[in-house]
Design a protein around this motif. Structure first.
Motif, short mmCIF file in Angstrom:
data_model
loop_
_atom_site.label_atom_id
_atom_site.label_comp_id
_atom_site.label_asym_id
_atom_site.label_seq_id
_atom_site.Cartn_x
_atom_site.Cartn_y
_atom_site.Cartn_z
N ASN A 98 0.80 -1.22 0.00
CA ASN A 98 0.00 0.00 0.00
C ASN A 98 0.83 1.27 0.00
O ASN A 98 0.29 2.36 -0.11
N VAL A 116 -5.99 -0.46 -0.71
CA VAL A 116 -6.42 0.75 -0.02
C VAL A 116 -7.05 0.28 1.29
O VAL A 116 -8.17 -0.19 1.31
N GLY A 120 -4.82 3.88 4.36
CA GLY A 120 -4.73 4.53 3.06
C GLY A 120 -3.76 3.83 2.14
O GLY A 120 -3.30 2.73 2.40
N MET A 121 -3.46 4.50 1.02
CA MET A 121 -2.53 3.97 0.04
C MET A 121 -1.83 5.13 -0.65
O MET A 121 -2.45 6.15 -0.93
N SER A 123 -0.85 7.14 -3.56
CA SER A 123 -1.47 7.23 -4.88
C SER A 123 -0.50 6.91 -6.01
O SER A 123 -0.91 6.41 -7.06
N ASN A 134 -9.89 -2.92 -2.31
CA ASN A 134 -10.28 -2.15 -1.13
C ASN A 134 -9.66 -2.64 0.17
O ASN A 134 -9.58 -1.89 1.13
#
Length: 155
Positions: A98, A116, A120-121, A123, A134
């Protein structure tokens, strides 16, 4: 070994599953519920490796019941450490991560998945992976139920 026959693409064969720890299989240094059962199912066909800079200092305690390879390294240069580990694995590699420090290993992998999760991840990782999901449970289910992977990657 797992073999993925994706219509319109080359067959993908992998022997190793490389997982990032914090933010991927763990949140705030604790394994995400449901991980152990999925890893137990995957261990029959894949050698599983968990890689981490161990931000919370919990990886050994949390991952001991999994019975998988765990490698930790200094926080500085984590991306290069992960890349070196993936390069040294033979027989095909799938990576799941991630973070920013997962980009290099994702580029090296035969198949890569970005997660994600609750943390979070990064971008920038999206452009370096084959699939975006997800949660880590969704990622692991791609390998347990390969029809999902086939539907996502077919041309």
């Amino acid at each position: 070994m797992l073999r993925f026959e994706i219509p319109g693409r080359e067959t993908i064969e992998v022997s190793h599953l490389v997982l990032d720890y914090n933010g991927t299989v763990a949140t705030d240094g604790k394994l995400i519920p449901g991980i152990k059962e999925r890893i137990d199912a995957l261990k029959e066909n894949l050698e599983i490796h968990i890689l981490t800079a161990d931000t919370y200092g919990t990886v050994r305690k949390e991952c001991e019941p999994l019975g998988v390879s765990v490698e930790s390294f200094p926080r500085e240069g984590a991306a290069e450490c992960k890349l070196e580990i993936v390069k040294n694995l033979s027989g095909g590699v799938v990576t799941v991560g991630n973070g920013f420090n997962d980009i290099l290993m994702s580029d090296e992998a035969d198949l890569s998945v970005a997660v994600v999760g609750d943390e979070g991840m990064c971008s920038k990782l999206i452009l370096h992976t084959d699939v975006l999901v997800n949660s880590i449970l969704d990622a692991l289910d791609l390998f347990i139920k390969p029809g999902r992977l086939k539907a996502t990657l077919r041309s």
